[in-house]
Design a protein around this motif. Structure first.
Motif, short mmCIF file in Angstrom:
data_model
loop_
_atom_site.label_atom_id
_atom_site.label_comp_id
_atom_site.label_asym_id
_atom_site.label_seq_id
_atom_site.Cartn_x
_atom_site.Cartn_y
_atom_site.Cartn_z
N TRP A 1 0.83 -1.20 0.00
CA TRP A 1 0.00 0.00 0.00
C TRP A 1 0.87 1.26 0.00
CZ3 TRP A 1 -0.19 3.76 3.82
CH2 TRP A 1 -1.15 4.76 3.61
N LEU A 2 1.90 1.28 0.84
CA LEU A 2 2.79 2.44 0.90
C LEU A 2 3.50 2.66 -0.44
CD1 LEU A 2 4.03 4.66 2.73
CD2 LEU A 2 5.87 3.04 3.21
N GLU A 3 3.97 1.59 -1.03
CA GLU A 3 4.68 1.69 -2.30
C GLU A 3 3.75 2.20 -3.41
OE1 GLU A 3 7.47 1.79 -5.14
OE2 GLU A 3 7.88 1.42 -3.02
N LEU A 4 2.56 1.67 -3.47
CA LEU A 4 1.65 2.05 -4.55
C LEU A 4 1.03 3.43 -4.35
CD1 LEU A 4 -0.11 -1.38 -5.13
CD2 LEU A 4 1.71 -0.34 -6.49
N SER A 5 0.89 3.87 -3.11
CA SER A 5 0.25 5.16 -2.89
C SER A 5 1.25 6.32 -2.82
CB SER A 5 -0.59 5.14 -1.62
OG SER A 5 0.23 4.91 -0.49
N LEU A 6 2.43 6.11 -2.23
CA LEU A 6 3.38 7.21 -2.06
C LEU A 6 4.68 7.04 -2.85
CD1 LEU A 6 3.00 7.75 1.79
CD2 LEU A 6 1.88 9.00 -0.05
N SER A 7 5.00 5.84 -3.25
CA SER A 7 6.25 5.52 -3.96
C SER A 7 7.49 6.11 -3.28
CB SER A 7 6.18 6.01 -5.41
OG SER A 7 5.15 5.38 -6.10
N PRO A 8 7.73 5.73 -2.02
CA PRO A 8 8.91 6.25 -1.33
C PRO A 8 10.18 5.60 -1.86
CG PRO A 8 7.88 4.61 0.02
CD PRO A 8 6.99 4.80 -1.19
N PRO A 9 11.35 6.17 -1.56
CA PRO A 9 12.60 5.51 -1.96
C PRO A 9 12.72 4.13 -1.30
CG PRO A 9 13.02 7.70 -1.04
CD PRO A 9 11.56 7.41 -0.89
N PHE A 10 13.51 3.27 -1.90
CA PHE A 10 13.65 1.90 -1.42
C PHE A 10 14.20 1.85 0.01
CE2 PHE A 10 15.90 -2.23 -1.19
CZ PHE A 10 14.80 -3.04 -1.33
N TRP A 11 15.09 2.77 0.36
CA TRP A 11 15.68 2.76 1.69
C TRP A 11 14.64 2.99 2.79
CZ3 TRP A 11 15.15 7.13 4.53
CH2 TRP A 11 14.93 8.33 3.84
N VAL A 12 13.53 3.64 2.47
CA VAL A 12 12.45 3.82 3.46
C VAL A 12 11.87 2.46 3.84
CG1 VAL A 12 10.13 4.78 3.82
CG2 VAL A 12 11.89 6.16 2.69
N HIS A 13 11.67 1.61 2.84
CA HIS A 13 11.17 0.26 3.13
C HIS A 13 12.19 -0.53 3.95
CE1 HIS A 13 7.60 0.49 0.61
NE2 HIS A 13 8.34 0.96 -0.39
N LEU A 14 13.47 -0.39 3.62
CA LEU A 14 14.51 -1.12 4.35
C LEU A 14 14.61 -0.69 5.81
CD1 LEU A 14 17.44 -1.35 1.77
CD2 LEU A 14 15.97 -3.19 2.59
N LEU A 15 14.35 0.55 6.08
CA LEU A 15 14.42 1.04 7.46
C LEU A 15 13.11 0.82 8.23
CD1 LEU A 15 16.32 4.43 7.04
CD2 LEU A 15 17.20 2.28 7.94
N LEU A 16 12.00 0.95 7.56
CA LEU A 16 10.71 0.93 8.24
C LEU A 16 10.20 -0.47 8.58
CD1 LEU A 16 8.20 2.52 9.20
CD2 LEU A 16 7.32 2.30 6.86
N TRP A 17 10.12 -1.36 7.59
CA TRP A 17 9.38 -2.61 7.78
C TRP A 17 10.06 -3.63 8.69
CZ3 TRP A 17 4.88 -1.21 7.30
CH2 TRP A 17 4.48 -0.32 6.30
N PRO A 18 11.38 -3.79 8.68
CA PRO A 18 11.95 -4.72 9.68
C PRO A 18 11.71 -4.27 11.12
CG PRO A 18 13.52 -4.33 7.92
CD PRO A 18 12.39 -3.37 7.70
N VAL A 19 11.78 -2.99 11.37
CA VAL A 19 11.54 -2.48 12.72
C VAL A 19 10.08 -2.67 13.11
CG1 VAL A 19 11.55 -0.39 14.14
CG2 VAL A 19 13.43 -0.83 12.55
N VAL A 20 9.17 -2.36 12.21
CA VAL A 20 7.74 -2.52 12.49
C VAL A 20 7.41 -4.00 12.73
CG1 VAL A 20 5.43 -2.34 11.46
CG2 VAL A 20 7.02 -0.43 11.28
N THR A 21 7.94 -4.88 11.90
CA THR A 21 7.68 -6.31 12.05
C THR A 21 8.20 -6.83 13.38
OG1 THR A 21 7.84 -6.59 9.65
CG2 THR A 21 8.02 -8.58 11.00
#
Length: 133
Positions: A81-101
Motif C-alpha cells: 500500500w505504501l509503495e503504490l500510494s506514495l512511492s517512497p525511496p527503497f531505503w524507506v522500506h529497508l528502514l521501516l518494515w523490519p523495525v515494524v515487524t
C-alpha cells in the motif's frame, strides 16, 4: 468476566481470572497473581503465590509461528500500500518494515504466550500419554 471452577483444595469454588489477563498483565491462571513471567518473554518456573508449576505447560513455538505469519502478511500488505500510494525511496522500506515487524511480533508474543498457557490450564490440556496396563 471470571469463571467459577471447583476448588481442588475442596473449599467450595475458586474464581479463575480471565485467560486474557495472563497475557496482558502476566497473571497466574490459577490465582491471578502477577507472577507468570520471569522476564519480558520468559515464563517463571512456578507461581510463588499458589505454587502452580508453569514449567508443566508446553506452550512451545506455536505463538511465534502464528504471529510471524500473521504479522508478516499484514506488513506485506502495508508495504505494498505504501509503495503504490506514495512511492517512497527503497531505503524507506529497508528502514521501516523490519523495525515494524520486529516490534509487532515481540510486542504481541508475551500476550500470545500468556493466553496460550492460561487456556492450557483452563482446559486441562496436556500431551498425549499411552496408558500402561
Amino acid at each position: 468476566m471470571t469463571e467459577r471452577k471447583p476448588d481442588p483444595a475442596g473449599g467450595g469454588s475458586a474464581t479463575l481470572p480471565p485467560p486474557i489477563a495472563s497475557g496482558l498483565y502476566g497473571c497466574c491462571p490459577r490465582c491471578g497473581a502477577k507472577t507468570l513471567f520471569r522476564t519480558f518473554l520468559a515464563f517463571a518456573d512456578r507461581c510463588p503465590a499458589c505454587g502452580l508449576q508453569f514449567s508443566d505447560f508446553n506452550v512451545g513455538d506455536g505463538p511465534v509461528v502464528f504471529l510471524t505469519l500473521g504479522i508478516g502478511t499484514l506488513v506485506t500488505i502495508l508495504a505494498l500500500w505504501l509503495e503504490l500510494s506514495l512511492s517512497p525511496p527503497f531505503w524507506v522500506h529497508l528502514l521501516l518494515w523490519p523495525v515494524v515487524t520486529l516490534a509487532m511480533v515481540v510486542g504481541s508474543l508475551r500476550i500470545a504466550k500468556g493466553l496460550l498457557l492460561a487456556l492450557e490450564f483452563r482446559n486441562r490440556a496436556h500431551e498425549g500419554r499411552i496408558a500402561e496396563d
